[in-house]
Design a protein around this motif. Structure first.
Motif, PDB file in Angstrom:
ATOM      1  N   GLN A 183       2.788 -75.793  25.996  1.00  0.00           N
ATOM      2  CA  GLN A 183       4.129 -76.577  25.535  1.00  0.00           C
ATOM      3  C   GLN A 183       3.793 -77.735  24.716  1.00  0.00           C
ATOM      4  N   ARG A 184       2.818 -78.576  25.583  1.00  0.00           N
ATOM      5  CA  ARG A 184       2.539 -79.883  24.932  1.00  0.00           C
ATOM      6  C   ARG A 184       1.676 -79.803  23.515  1.00  0.00           C
ATOM      7  N   TYR A 185       1.059 -78.826  23.559  1.00  0.00           N
ATOM      8  CA  TYR A 185       0.208 -78.190  22.259  1.00  0.00           C
ATOM      9  C   TYR A 185       1.209 -77.657  21.249  1.00  0.00           C
ATOM     10  N   ALA A 186       2.227 -76.889  21.361  1.00  0.00           N
ATOM     11  CA  ALA A 186       2.998 -76.644  20.415  1.00  0.00           C
ATOM     12  C   ALA A 186       3.941 -77.707  19.958  1.00  0.00           C
ATOM     13  N   ASP A 187       4.418 -78.760  20.933  1.00  0.00           N
ATOM     14  CA  ASP A 187       5.210 -79.785  20.386  1.00  0.00           C
ATOM     15  C   ASP A 187       4.586 -80.713  19.285  1.00  0.00           C
ATOM     16  N   VAL A 188       3.335 -80.734  19.190  1.00  0.00           N
ATOM     17  CA  VAL A 188       2.657 -81.513  18.610  1.00  0.00           C
ATOM     18  C   VAL A 188       2.816 -80.967  16.949  1.00  0.00           C
ATOM     19  N   PHE A 189       3.066 -79.764  16.854  1.00  0.00           N
ATOM     20  CA  PHE A 189       3.095 -79.440  15.636  1.00  0.00           C
ATOM     21  C   PHE A 189       4.465 -79.041  14.931  1.00  0.00           C
ATOM     22  N   MET A 190       5.406 -79.896  15.836  1.00  0.00           N
ATOM     23  CA  MET A 190       6.728 -79.836  15.407  1.00  0.00           C
ATOM     24  C   MET A 190       7.088 -81.419  15.112  1.00  0.00           C
ATOM     25  N   THR A 191       6.194 -82.184  15.128  1.00  0.00           N
ATOM     26  CA  THR A 191       6.363 -83.669  14.741  1.00  0.00           C
ATOM     27  C   THR A 191       6.539 -83.754  13.251  1.00  0.00           C
ATOM     28  N   ASP A 192       6.807 -84.642  12.869  1.00  0.00           N
ATOM     29  CA  ASP A 192       6.979 -85.114  11.352  1.00  0.00           C
ATOM     30  C   ASP A 192       5.613 -84.871  10.490  1.00  0.00           C
ATOM     31  N   GLU A 193       4.580 -85.097  11.322  1.00  0.00           N
ATOM     32  CA  GLU A 193       3.378 -85.232  10.693  1.00  0.00           C
ATOM     33  C   GLU A 193       2.957 -83.580  10.153  1.00  0.00           C
ATOM     34  N   TYR A 194       3.383 -82.935  10.679  1.00  0.00           N
ATOM     35  CA  TYR A 194       3.108 -81.409  10.457  1.00  0.00           C
ATOM     36  C   TYR A 194       4.398 -80.806   9.707  1.00  0.00           C
ATOM     37  N   ASP A 205      13.073 -72.941   6.709  1.00  0.00           N
ATOM     38  CA  ASP A 205      14.256 -73.221   7.833  1.00  0.00           C
ATOM     39  C   ASP A 205      14.026 -73.643   9.205  1.00  0.00           C
ATOM     40  N   GLU A 206      14.553 -74.906   9.359  1.00  0.00           N
ATOM     41  CA  GLU A 206      14.092 -75.442  10.634  1.00  0.00           C
ATOM     42  C   GLU A 206      14.392 -74.821  12.023  1.00  0.00           C
ATOM     43  N   ARG A 207      15.474 -73.805  11.902  1.00  0.00           N
ATOM     44  CA  ARG A 207      15.725 -72.895  12.856  1.00  0.00           C
ATOM     45  C   ARG A 207      14.719 -71.977  13.323  1.00  0.00           C
ATOM     46  N   ILE A 208      14.018 -71.233  12.005  1.00  0.00           N
ATOM     47  CA  ILE A 208      13.043 -70.290  12.218  1.00  0.00           C
ATOM     48  C   ILE A 208      11.778 -71.115  12.550  1.00  0.00           C
ATOM     49  N   GLN A 209      11.470 -72.352  12.305  1.00  0.00           N
ATOM     50  CA  GLN A 209      10.588 -73.082  12.804  1.00  0.00           C
ATOM     51  C   GLN A 209      10.336 -73.128  14.364  1.00  0.00           C
ATOM     52  N   THR A 210      11.456 -73.423  15.081  1.00  0.00           N
ATOM     53  CA  THR A 210      11.622 -73.221  16.503  1.00  0.00           C
ATOM     54  C   THR A 210      11.107 -72.080  17.053  1.00  0.00           C
ATOM     55  N   PHE A 211      11.302 -70.712  16.379  1.00  0.00           N
ATOM     56  CA  PHE A 211      10.858 -69.386  16.847  1.00  0.00           C
ATOM     57  C   PHE A 211       9.213 -69.511  16.651  1.00  0.00           C
TER      58      PHE A 211
END
Length: 266
Positions: A183-194, A205-211
């Motif tokens: 989960q920590r690994y995946a959270d990294v790629f949800m930051t603004d940097e990525y 679509d940001e909603r699809i990004q969460t999927f």
């Protein structure tokens, strides 16, 4: 082994089908069929041909078959939610051709809601079946005046989402430490940097990004548990484990799926 009643489970992709197969094996104690001679005619007709036989240089898809007592199950992949009505419709015509209505228990469809509502998906299915002269009403397909049971189960049962979220709930039970690290690994790629990479490689679509973040987390889990195999093997061999069955059933979505299957497969 004689199957007196058989069902066809249809889902959109490899992940969904692998999860369903794992539930059948680990929770409902169904056994894989090992010999084509044990299959009823309908199931044998569903088996794909090798390119040397069919003459087509493309993968010929075959279901996975299971049995318990006198019940047989085929798990069929549709390659996308939009393809489910086409696959089910073709199989409905095959059932009519073989005249095996009496032994057929029904279609059981599993579908991720993604960003759609249940009613939107059902209406879409009904329109596509109607285009092929197949009616859909009160959990039944109507073809040439014959009714075939057709049940639909959605992931999740309420709201939007996909099956990866349910698989991650199971992972949290089976491998809690690994779940947290992934989960920590995946959270990294949800930051603004990525943000740019997500829009280019995942979806705008940001909603699809969460999927997709769930897919990344599940992929990270799989790379540890089965580093040399695709995710589907991790699901069936590692994530869904019989010894955690009671814990899985405490998760509402898993319990709804379990009850749905046990109530139908009789």
């Amino acid at each position: 082994m004689k199957m007196e009643k058989y069902y066809i489970l249809v889902s959109e992709g490899v992940t969904d089908c692998s999860f369903l197969e794992a539930v059948l094996e680990k929770m409902l104690h169904y056994l894989p069929c090992r010999n084509v001679k044990d299959l009823p005619l309908l199931f044998r007709e569903m088996i794909g041909q090798y390119p040397a036989v069919s003459g087509e240089l493309k993968r010929q898809d075959s279901p996975v078959f299971y049995h318990k007592d006198k019940i047989g199950i085929a798990v069929k992949q549709a390659n996308g939610c939009d393809n489910i009505p086409l696959k089910v419709g073709a199989l409905a015509y095959l059932i009519d051709k073989l005249d095996v209505y009496e032994d057929f228990g029904g279609f059981i469809i599993f579908c991720d809601t993604d960003l759609k509502t249940k009613d939107e998906i059902k209406d879409s299915f009904a329109r596509k079946w109607k285009e092929n002269d197949i009616g859909f009403h009160d959990e039944c397909l109507i073809i040439y005046g014959h009714a075939m049971p057709c049940y639909i189960h959605f992931f999740p049962s309420d709201g939007i989402g996909a099956v990866e979220k349910l698989l991650l709930e199971c992972t949290e039970i089976s491998y809690p430490a690994l779940y947290r690290e992934a989960q920590r690994y995946a959270d990294v790629f949800m930051t603004d940097e990525y943000s740019k990479i997500r829009k280019e490689c995942w979806a705008s679509d940001e909603r699809i990004q969460t999927f997709y973040a769930d897919k990344v987390q599940l992929g990270a889990v799989s790379s540890v548990l089965k580093p040399d195999r695709p995710v589907r093997f991790t699901i069936k061999d590692k994530i869904i484990r019989s010894k955690f069955g009671e814990a899985y059933l405490k998760r509402p979505e898993f319990k709804k799926l379990y009850d749905f299957l046990t109530n139908l497969l009789v």
